[in-house]
Design a protein around this motif. Structure first.
Motif, short mmCIF file in Angstrom:
data_model
loop_
_atom_site.label_atom_id
_atom_site.label_comp_id
_atom_site.label_asym_id
_atom_site.label_seq_id
_atom_site.Cartn_x
_atom_site.Cartn_y
_atom_site.Cartn_z
N ARG A 102 0.57 -8.09 -9.62
CA ARG A 102 0.24 -8.81 -8.24
C ARG A 102 -1.45 -9.62 -8.74
O ARG A 102 -1.43 -10.85 -7.85
CB ARG A 102 0.42 -8.02 -6.94
N SER A 114 -2.26 -13.60 -8.34
CA SER A 114 -2.99 -13.90 -7.92
C SER A 114 -4.71 -14.31 -8.01
O SER A 114 -4.56 -15.92 -7.58
CB SER A 114 -4.00 -12.48 -6.58
N TRP A 154 -5.77 -18.80 -7.56
CA TRP A 154 -7.35 -18.56 -6.71
C TRP A 154 -8.03 -19.51 -7.96
O TRP A 154 -8.13 -20.54 -7.81
CB TRP A 154 -8.20 -17.33 -6.95
#
Length: 351
Positions: free
Chosen positions: A249, A253, A257
């Motif tokens: 995860r 993420s 970004w």
């Protein structure tokens, strides 16, 4: 009935701080994750500074009602409980995703769930119905861990108290607990909470293969590293991965970004640990293979995932298969000759 909404207040953080201090002052953890958590909660109950600062639910068959500070129902009906949240420890034996989902709903998807199923006889890997690890991996409200040893379990509980109750992270934390004694680890606290830390590496030089293990499978991974060194003079780097899901995860993420050119680039913890080498990575889990395979798209080196369903029926994933898989990865990379695989099959009795 509607799901309860628990209100986090300054008292919530103070209560978590009292529990964290109690953990720091408690004696060394028990020999297994399960015993460590039992002893830790008993210690917090006996400590005057922390005994009234947390909620405890124990719905396991044979649990001692005298040690249960609260059941799930006061969270529904008590305005005081709803308006002034405390850290919640939920001891359970949930074998299915349906049961665990029901428990999470009863507690407003809050708490530190300690699942005591792995040491019980079961036809399922790690005592869990196959849908349970899938639910854990895909439920974004849940942060799941599979601690290898007692110290890891205690570190993870401490991290959960800080992140969920002091910093206010939404959702809940989940630990599966086993009761098999094993060698203790020098646990890197911050890195363990982030999902992985290095257990050992070559005495000198560079690792030729990197072995990742979670929960009880870490013991087999470490044994495979010894076999590779003794039998093939292959140096391994061994990593404990209490949460493949958190690693995956976090990496996803960070990737999202970094897609925005206006953002300053970030690095995921997984990349900090494994970047800079093309040595093959073998990730091992006691659950189904997909749990470890969550890392595949985020690892640039050759990657192999192994789990309870990776072998033919009747075969058990253990150190010999892990060592063989590492040799196979090195053959595919061109580091070893194909003939070495035939020798490994004969030597380990796998053919």
């Amino acid at each position: 009935m509607d799901t309860p909404h628990l209100q986090r207040t300054p008292n919530t953080g103070h209560a978590a701080a009292a529990c964290l201090l109690g953990i720091e002052q408690a004696g060394g953890p028990g020999p297994t994750p399960l015993l460590a958590m039992r002893e830790l909660i008993a210690s917090l109950q006996q400590d005057p500074a922390s005994k009234d600062q947390f909620w405890l639910i124990d719905d396991r068959a044979g649990g001692d009602p005298a040690t249960t500070a609260i059941s799930a129902w006061p969270l529904w009906f008590s305005e005081h409980a709803r308006e002034d949240e405390r850290p919640l420890f939920y001891l359970t034996r949930s074998r299915t995703s349906a049961h665990l989902s029901m428990l999470a709903a009863q507690t407003a998807e809050r708490g530190i769930f300690l699942n005591d199923i792995e040491s019980s006889p079961s036809r399922w890997a790690k005592g869990a119905h196959p849908w349970l690890p899938l639910w854990l991996a895909t439920n974004r409200r849940c942060l799941p861990f599979d601690p290898a040893c007692a110290e890891e379990a205690r570190v993870i509980v401490g991290g959960a108290l800080r992140e969920f109750y002091q910093e206010g992270r939404p959702g809940f934390c989940y630990l599966t607990l086993h009761d098999a004694p094993g060698e203790s680890l020098d646990c890197a606290r911050e890195q363990a909470w982030l999902g992985m830390y290095r257990v050992s590496g070559p005495a000198s030089g560079t690792a030729q293969v990197r072995l990742l293990g979670a929960g009880r499978m870490l013991e087999e991974v470490r044994a495979a590293a010894v076999q590779l060194k003794r039998g093939w003079d292959i140096d391994s780097e061994v990593w404990s991965c209490p949460s493949y899901t958190r690693l995956a995860r976090d990496a996803a993420s960070v990737r999202r970004w970094n897609r925005n050119p206006r953002n300053l680039p970030r690095r995921a913890h997984l990349h900090d640990c494994l970047a800079g080498s093309q040595a093959p990575v073998i990730a091992v889990t006691g659950y189904a293979e997909f749990v470890a395979a969550q890392l595949a798209e985020h690892v640039e080196a050759p990657f192999t995932s192994l789990g309870a369903d990776s072998l033919a029926p009747g075969q058990r994933l253990e150190r010999n298969w892990i060592a063989y898989s590492a040799l196979q990865a090195l053959v595919e990379q061109g580091t070893l000759a194909t003939a070495d695989l035939s020798e490994a099959l004969r030597r380990y009795g796998l053919s």
